[in-house]
Structures are given as structure tokens and as C-alpha cells.
Write a protein that holds these residues in place. Structure first.
Motif, PDB file in Angstrom:
ATOM      1  N   VAL A   1      42.810   1.507 -40.562  1.00 21.61           N
ATOM      2  CA  VAL A   1      41.580   0.711 -40.653  1.00 21.61           C
ATOM      3  C   VAL A   1      40.583   1.193 -39.599  1.00 21.61           C
ATOM      4  N   LYS A   2      41.069   1.434 -38.389  1.00 25.76           N
ATOM      5  CA  LYS A   2      40.161   1.933 -37.347  1.00 25.76           C
ATOM      6  C   LYS A   2      39.620   3.318 -37.720  1.00 25.76           C
ATOM      7  N   ARG A   3      40.501   4.142 -38.296  1.00 27.43           N
ATOM      8  CA  ARG A   3      40.058   5.485 -38.712  1.00 27.43           C
ATOM      9  C   ARG A   3      38.923   5.366 -39.735  1.00 27.43           C
ATOM     10  N   ARG A   4      39.077   4.457 -40.700  1.00 29.04           N
ATOM     11  CA  ARG A   4      38.031   4.356 -41.730  1.00 29.04           C
ATOM     12  C   ARG A   4      36.768   3.698 -41.181  1.00 29.04           C
ATOM     13  N   ILE A   5      36.925   2.742 -40.270  1.00 26.03           N
ATOM     14  CA  ILE A   5      35.729   2.147 -39.657  1.00 26.03           C
ATOM     15  C   ILE A   5      34.972   3.224 -38.880  1.00 26.03           C
ATOM     16  N   MET A   6      35.711   4.062 -38.149  1.00 20.96           N
ATOM     17  CA  MET A   6      35.078   5.142 -37.379  1.00 20.96           C
ATOM     18  C   MET A   6      34.360   6.118 -38.313  1.00 20.96           C
TER      19      MET A   6
ATOM     20  N   SER B   1      37.603  15.104 -37.274  1.00 18.69           N
ATOM     21  CA  SER B   1      37.043  16.457 -37.416  1.00 18.69           C
ATOM     22  C   SER B   1      37.580  17.126 -38.673  1.00 18.69           C
ATOM     23  N   ALA B   2      38.887  16.996 -38.899  1.00 17.85           N
ATOM     24  CA  ALA B   2      39.497  17.603 -40.089  1.00 17.85           C
ATOM     25  C   ALA B   2      38.938  16.978 -41.364  1.00 17.85           C
ATOM     26  N   ILE B   3      38.780  15.666 -41.354  1.00 15.07           N
ATOM     27  CA  ILE B   3      38.273  14.974 -42.549  1.00 15.07           C
ATOM     28  C   ILE B   3      36.815  15.383 -42.798  1.00 15.07           C
ATOM     29  N   LEU B   4      36.011  15.430 -41.738  1.00 18.56           N
ATOM     30  CA  LEU B   4      34.600  15.798 -41.907  1.00 18.56           C
ATOM     31  C   LEU B   4      34.465  17.250 -42.381  1.00 18.56           C
ATOM     32  N   ASP B   5      35.345  18.105 -41.918  1.00 18.79           N
ATOM     33  CA  ASP B   5      35.373  19.483 -42.399  1.00 18.79           C
ATOM     34  C   ASP B   5      35.577  19.521 -43.910  1.00 18.79           C
ATOM     35  N   TYR B   6      36.537  18.718 -44.351  1.00 18.32           N
ATOM     36  CA  TYR B   6      36.848  18.642 -45.779  1.00 18.32           C
ATOM     37  C   TYR B   6      35.625  18.131 -46.556  1.00 18.32           C
ATOM     38  N   PHE B   7      34.885  17.203 -45.957  1.00 10.28           N
ATOM     39  CA  PHE B   7      33.718  16.627 -46.628  1.00 10.28           C
ATOM     40  C   PHE B   7      32.586  17.635 -46.797  1.00 10.28           C
ATOM     41  N   ARG B   8      32.631  18.727 -46.022  1.00 14.09           N
ATOM     42  CA  ARG B   8      31.554  19.717 -46.150  1.00 14.09           C
ATOM     43  C   ARG B   8      31.517  20.320 -47.541  1.00 14.09           C
ATOM     44  N   LYS B   9      32.637  20.199 -48.256  1.00 11.32           N
ATOM     45  CA  LYS B   9      32.700  20.624 -49.656  1.00 11.32           C
ATOM     46  C   LYS B   9      31.551  20.036 -50.480  1.00 11.32           C
TER      47      LYS B   9
ATOM     48  N   ASP C   1      49.412  12.776 -41.647  1.00 13.03           N
ATOM     49  CA  ASP C   1      48.246  13.544 -42.067  1.00 13.03           C
ATOM     50  C   ASP C   1      47.409  12.731 -43.052  1.00 13.03           C
ATOM     51  N   PRO C   2      46.315  12.114 -42.551  1.00 18.37           N
ATOM     52  CA  PRO C   2      45.516  11.247 -43.440  1.00 18.37           C
ATOM     53  C   PRO C   2      45.024  11.959 -44.691  1.00 18.37           C
ATOM     54  N   LEU C   3      44.614  13.223 -44.564  1.00 18.77           N
ATOM     55  CA  LEU C   3      44.088  13.924 -45.751  1.00 18.77           C
ATOM     56  C   LEU C   3      45.155  14.078 -46.829  1.00 18.77           C
ATOM     57  N   GLN C   4      46.381  14.364 -46.402  1.00 17.55           N
ATOM     58  CA  GLN C   4      47.487  14.497 -47.341  1.00 17.55           C
ATOM     59  C   GLN C   4      47.722  13.178 -48.080  1.00 17.55           C
ATOM     60  N   MET C   5      47.608  12.069 -47.341  1.00 19.36           N
ATOM     61  CA  MET C   5      47.760  10.747 -47.964  1.00 19.36           C
ATOM     62  C   MET C   5      46.626  10.493 -48.948  1.00 19.36           C
ATOM     63  N   TYR C   6      45.392  10.888 -48.591  1.00 17.79           N
ATOM     64  CA  TYR C   6      44.246  10.635 -49.471  1.00 17.79           C
ATOM     65  C   TYR C   6      44.416  11.352 -50.818  1.00 17.79           C
ATOM     66  N   LEU C   7      45.127  12.483 -50.806  1.00 16.47           N
ATOM     67  CA  LEU C   7      45.315  13.247 -52.052  1.00 16.47           C
ATOM     68  C   LEU C   7      46.103  12.458 -53.106  1.00 16.47           C
ATOM     69  N   ALA C   8      46.833  11.431 -52.686  1.00 17.00           N
ATOM     70  CA  ALA C   8      47.588  10.608 -53.636  1.00 17.00           C
ATOM     71  C   ALA C   8      46.649   9.904 -54.618  1.00 17.00           C
ATOM     72  N   ASP C   9      45.371   9.773 -54.240  1.00 19.10           N
ATOM     73  CA  ASP C   9      44.403   9.037 -55.069  1.00 19.10           C
ATOM     74  C   ASP C   9      43.553   9.946 -55.942  1.00 19.10           C
TER      75      ASP C   9
ATOM     76  N   PRO D   1      36.204  13.748 -51.643  1.00 15.21           N
ATOM     77  CA  PRO D   1      35.313  13.589 -50.490  1.00 15.21           C
ATOM     78  C   PRO D   1      34.211  12.549 -50.722  1.00 15.21           C
ATOM     79  N   THR D   2      33.749  12.404 -51.961  1.00 17.25           N
ATOM     80  CA  THR D   2      32.719  11.394 -52.244  1.00 17.25           C
ATOM     81  C   THR D   2      33.272   9.997 -51.967  1.00 17.25           C
ATOM     82  N   TYR D   3      34.478   9.757 -52.478  1.00 21.57           N
ATOM     83  CA  TYR D   3      35.093   8.440 -52.299  1.00 21.57           C
ATOM     84  C   TYR D   3      35.371   8.155 -50.823  1.00 21.57           C
ATOM     85  N   TYR D   4      35.931   9.145 -50.131  1.00 22.13           N
ATOM     86  CA  TYR D   4      36.306   8.895 -48.737  1.00 22.13           C
ATOM     87  C   TYR D   4      35.117   8.953 -47.785  1.00 22.13           C
TER      88      TYR D   4
END
Lengths: 95, 507
Positions: B359-364, A32-40, B421-429, B312-315
Motif C-alpha cells: 500500500v505504501k509502495r502504491r501511495i508513493m 526506480s525499477a517500476i518507473l523504468d518499466y513505465f517508460r515503455k 519483486d513487485p513487477l513480477q507480481m504485477y504480471l499476474a494481472d 504500465p497504464t494500469y499501474y
């Protein structure tokens, strides 16, 4: 947007992933948090913009259709979790 | 200077002069791995038998060449390298950092590896990686994290963290990594070494276990820029086994290595200097840009206006491609199988228990983005924004030969600091993913250290097939600065105090 537990279960079923109850709760929250961020992305005007599926300028790579040497059967089967009679062994898929 | 401290080109020179044999160089690396890898965990599999056999063959070729210098001598004869464990070496276990492939032994070889083998290289082993290359810290490896040689309480970056740490700690002369969103450049920056992501399609992906097929690229991680050019030289080029390999001839990359930048236009994008980045990183990169100007480059400002949308485009795109690519792990032909009551249960259990959390998070995430009702809003939208990001670069490269910016907004972070926090980790890229989305090439080279002694990376981006340009700028900068001579203060006595890893996979 918040993903419900049912939605998480539906996605897990599409992806054929057995999830624990803890995983379902965690993924509902995190996705949910990630999808929220994607709304950007919705801020960006993409009308008349074609999608990019590949960055390569090449299309349709052809080669002569000639039979090659196949990999030996034993080599292909060496990693199989189960095998029988030189084939991959699986459970019945039809009732 | 110990043999393991040499660059690839220095090692070749010592071998050529007959001062040392390939077996002796290989043994020096194997001893160093034995002493330091229990601390760093850069390798998942060490292959001493294979390495020594290849080294003996290399020595025979050196001997034959000495008897008769007209004998052909392969270009990397006797050079010990490490290969990221998502790239297949025939007959050597390839785990991808995952339980699901813990015992997978590939019956075939990646083209990049086959070319290095033909070039005379020696394979020391397979290096640790985030599971299926999904991660920015190597903490997502099912077999425990790799530690940063500059500070063993910190991550080496990822996903090619094992390769970058191995190069930084002199556990190999050079290595292959893979870069889908920065996985060669970011760990190279965090470990103070050189990492080059070639143009999409420049290096064959055959035998590379797929993650995001429109983004994946194999690239070298090395001790200096000349070594990166040397490895790229032999792995680049079209391959009939990969229909997405670029059908363009490979130039002599070492000819691009000239120590001045006269006539080069260097673009600096303000979008890559953002609030929240580590001030020492910004300062080091700005100083590096001044050095480029002193070397004769014309420094100009270029704009990449869609940069803020790249993450967000990449992820969206990478997990969507991953969810399709990882559908193949069904427990039928290879890999883990956990038997359930029906074949469907077997699929669910095998995948549910075989894959790790990220991996499961990204597959989902990818499955959701591709599912009915959401495809247009998420996946297709991201593909359209990808077009805008590509166009940003096309326009910028009309004005500039290369673009320079930081590789990572921070230096190496602490183990465990971002895992919750996955989003915090994604910011490294955030500074590296744009090159993959646009399909262009990039290189990270050391450009200084922060006040804790951690390395800082300078990223140089070039247009598609612009590897000669980024190599030239990287080489000129490197030769004018001292950073590449620094080595981590690492001894066998260095011992980590943090939590230990999940353990080695069984041999």
C-alpha cells in the motif's frame, strides 16, 4: 531512471508517510525499477488522443437538493480514535 | 452430497422442497469453516450469530410461504454467502486487510450487501484480501495469506483470494469480491471457480472502500455460471448513492443461460497468447475455443494492438487514484491513530505504521505520478493510452460478440514466490487489467487443469453492459464440459508445512 533518496523523502512527505531508513532504500530501488518499466508508455503516439478519466457515458448526475435524515452523532463517533464533547478530538493545528 | 457442496440454485431447490432448513444449511457451512478455515484462512471475520439469526428469519419466510404460496418470497432466501472484507456490512468489522482499519466497524452498509440482505441471503463472514485490495495473491493481507484449496502451499490469487478460496473449498455458497485490475477473475481462475466482473458502474460502489475509483467494481464469485447470474441479478442496477452507477435497467440474466452458441461471434486476440505463458494454460484455452466452435460459435481473430501497454497504464492510473483515495486515513475520524508530537507527526506515524509495504509502495508511486513536473509525463500519458486501449475493444466488439483468452498466464504460484519483486507480481494481472481500463465486463470460468492438478481459467470478455453475452458463452461452455464438477481434494487433515501467517486480528 533512478530515484534518489531525497526524491523518495520528498514523495513520502507529500504523502505524509513516515518511512524507516530501510524502507527509503527499498522504495528508491523498487520505484526506480517500476518507473523504468513505465517508460515503455513513451513509445506510444498519443498526439490528438484525449485522456480517459471515466469510461461512463454519463455526465453530471443531478438530484433534488432535499435534506435527508443524518446519521446519528454517536454512530459517527463510534470509530473515533479520540472524542470529546460529541466531537472528534485532534491535536492543535495552529501554534 | 453434503449441503455445503450445493450451488446456490441447488440449495434454493432443496430449501423450496423443504428437505432442509436454512439454519441447517448455515450450520453445515459454519462447521466446515471451523474445520477448514484454520488451514485456509479464507475468512478474517466469521459472523455465526448474524448468520444464524438471518437463517432463522429465512426459515420463517419459507414457513410463511408454505402456508400461503402467494406470500412474497425473497429470491435468495436462506443462501449463506461470504463478503470480501473491503465491502461494508453494517455493524460487522471491516478491516480491508489492513492494520489501519483493524477495529473499524462501519455504521452503514454497502448497497450490494443491502440488496443481498433484502434478497434473503445469510452472511457467514468477511473474507481475506490483499490490503485495500492491492495485490494478486492475498499475501499482502496484514493478517496473513489465504491458502489455495487445491494446494495449500500455493496462493489463491488476489486480491479477492479469501472469497475465491471460500467458494472453492465450500466454505460458503457464493461470495462477493471486488475487481479493480482482475481481483475477482484472477483468483477465481486460480481457485477453479466462476468470477464475474460486471461493466464499470453496473453494480453500485457505495459502501465499497475505494481503491481505484475509475476501475473498481463489485462482482460475484460462485460455484457455477447460473449462480453468478443469480447474484449479479440482485446486486446490479442504478443506485442514487453512487453517481457512477449506470442508469440502465437490469435484464433477466438467467434468460441468457442457453446451452448453444449459434450466431455468436467469438473473437480470439493473438496478443493474449504470449511467450512465457504456461504451455498448459495456452493448450487448455485453445481447446476451450474449439469447444465453443463445436457449440455453434463462429470463431474469428480480433486484434487488440495496445495490449502490451496495458500493464504500465494500469499501474500508473490505479496507484494515482489510490494515493488520493487513501489520503483519508489520517487517524482523525476512524481507524488507527499513532500520536506524535504534532498533528503532522501523527499523520506521518499513523500512515507510516498503519499501512503495509504494498500500500505504501502504491501511495508513493501514485503521489509521484501526480506530483508537480511529472503529471503530464506519467499520469496524463497513461490516461491517453487508456483511451487507445478502450478504442481497441470498441473496434474488436464491432466484429465479435465476446472475446476469449486466458484469465491468467499461469496457474497458482507458490506462496512467497513473487513477494520480493513487485513487477513480477504485477504480471499476474496482465490479461485482466484491460477490462478495467476499458470499463467492460468479463467472466472467468474453469477450463481444465495443469499436470499438477491446478485449475486453469478461461476469460470471456464482453462489451459494456454485455453481461448477457458473456454469461451465455460461459454457461454453454460450462454445460458442455466437466470442470465445474471437480472439487479440491481437501480434508481437515490437510496441513500446510510453510510459514504460518501473521495471525488473526483480535475479535
Amino acid at each position: 531512471m533512478a530515484l534518489s533518496r531525497e526524491e523518495v523523502e520528498h514523495i513520502a512527505e507529500l504523502a505524509k508517510l513516515a518511512l524507516t531508513e530501510e524502507e527509503k532504500a527499498l522504495y528508491a530501488e523498487q520505484l526506480s525499477a517500476i518507473l523504468d518499466y513505465f517508460r515503455k508508455l513513451q513509445e506510444v503516439d498519443t498526439s490528438d488522443i484525449p485522456p480517459t478519466a471515466t469510461v461512463l457515458p454519463i455526465r453530471n448526475v443531478f438530484r433534488p437538493d432535499e435534506p435527508g435524515e443524518p446519521m446519528p452523532r454517536e454512530l459517527l463517533l463510534q470509530n473515533a480514535p479520540a472524542q470529546a464533547d460529541g466531537c472528534f478530538q485532534v491535536q492543535p493545528i495552529l501554534e | 452430497m453434503a449441503p455445503y457442496e450445493w450451488t446456490i440454485h441447488e440449495t434454493l431447490e432443496h430449501l423450496r422442497r423443504g428437505e432442509i432448513s436454512a439454519v441447517e444449511v448455515t450450520e453445515a457451512y459454519l462447521r466446515r469453516i471451523e474445520a477448514l478455515d484454520p488451514i485456509l484462512h479464507a475468512y478474517l471475520t466469521v459472523t455465526p450469530d448474524l448468520a444464524l439469526a438471518q437463517a432463522r428469519e429465512a426459515d420463517e419466510r419459507w414457513a410463511a410461504w408454505r402456508r400461503d404460496p402467494t406470500m412474497p418470497l425473497p429470491p435468495l432466501n436462506g443462501i449463506p454467502l461470504a463478503i470480501k472484507d473491503v465491502i461494508c456490512v453494517r455493524g460487522v468489522r471491516c478491516t480491508c486487510g489492513s492494520r489501519i482499519l483493524e477495529n473499524f466497524v462501519p455504521p452503514y452498509e454497502a448497497t450490494a450487501v443491502a440488496r443481498l440482505r433484502e434478497a434473503g441471503a445469510v452472511f457467514l463472514g468477511k473474507t481475506n484480501t490483499d490490503e485495500f485490495a492491492m495485490g494478486s495473491s492475498t499475501e499482502n493481507s496484514a493478517f496473513g495469506p489465504t491458502r489455495n484449496p487445491w494446494d495449500v502451499e500455493r496462493v489463491p490469487g488476489g486480491s479477492s483470494g479469501g472469497s475465491a478460496a471460500a467458494v472453492a473449498a465450500d466454505l460458503c455458497a457464493g461470495a462477493l469480491g471486488t475487481d479493480t485490475g482482475g481481483s475477482v477473475r484472477q483468483p477465481a481462475a486460480l481457485c477453479g471457480v466462476v468470477g464475474l466482473k460486471p461493466t464499470y458502474g453496473r453494480v453500485s460502489r457505495y459502501g465499497l472502500v475505494a481503491y481505484g475509483s475509475s476501475l473498481d467494481q463489485i462482482g460475484p464469485i460462485t460455484k457455477d455460471v447460473r449462480d453468478a447470474a443469480l447474484l449479479l441479478q440482485w446486486i446490479a442496477g442504478p443506485d442514487p448513492q453512487d453517481a457512477t452507477s449506470w442508469p440502465a435497467p437490469v435484464p433477466d440474466y438467467t434468460r441468457a443461460l442457453i446451452p448453444d452458441l449459434k450466431g455468436m461471434r467469438v473473437g480470439v486476440p493473438p496478443e493474449y497468447f504470449i511467450p512465457g505463458m504456461q504451455p498448459e494454460v495456452e493448450a487448455a484455452v485453445r481447446e476451450a475455443i474449439e469447444v465453443l466452435a463445436e457449440l455453434g460459435a463462429e470463431v474469428i481473430e480480433v486484434s487488440l494492438p495496445h495490449t502490451a501497454y496495458a500493464l504500465p497504464t494500469y499501474y500508473m492510473i490505479a496507484p494515482a487514484e489510490a494515493s488520493a483515495n487513501l489520503a483519508r486515513y489520517d487517524g482523525v475520524k476512524y481507524g488507527l491513530r499513532i500520536q506524535g508530537e504534532t498533528i503532522w507527526d501523527t499523520y506521518r506515524l499513523t500512515r507510516g505504521r498503519g499501512f503495509g509495504p504494498e500500500v505504501k509502495r502504491r501511495i508513493m508511486l501514485g503521489t509521484y505520478a501526480l506530483s508537480a513536473g511529472y503529471y503530464d509525463a506519467y499520469y496524463l500519458k497513461a490516461q491517453k493510452v487508456r483511451t487507445l486501449i478502450r478504442r481497441d475493444f470498441e473496434q474488436a466488439f464491432e466484429k465479435a460478440d465476446v472475446i476469449v483468452c486466458p484469465t491468467s498466464p499461469t496457474t497458482a504460484f507458490r506462496l512467497g514466490e513473487r513477494t520480493a519483486d513487485p513487477l513480477q507480481m504485477y504480471l499476474a494481472d496482465i490479461f485482466t487489467i484491460t477490462a478495467n481500463l476499458a470499463g467492460i465486463c468479463g467472466i472467468s470460468i474453469p477450463c481444465g487443469f495443469d499436470n499438477q492438478g491446478l485449475p486453469i481459467g478461461l476469460q470471456i470478455l464482453g462489451p459494456a453492459l454485455g453481461e448477457e453475452k458473456i454469461l451465455r458463452v460461459a454457461y454453454a461452455y460450462e454445460q458442455a464440459t466437466p470442470w465445474h464438477h471437480r472439487r479440491p481434494p481437501l480434508t481437515a487433515a490437510t496441513s500446510p508445512g510453510g510459514p504460518s501467517g501473521a495471525g488473526e486480528p483480535p475479535a
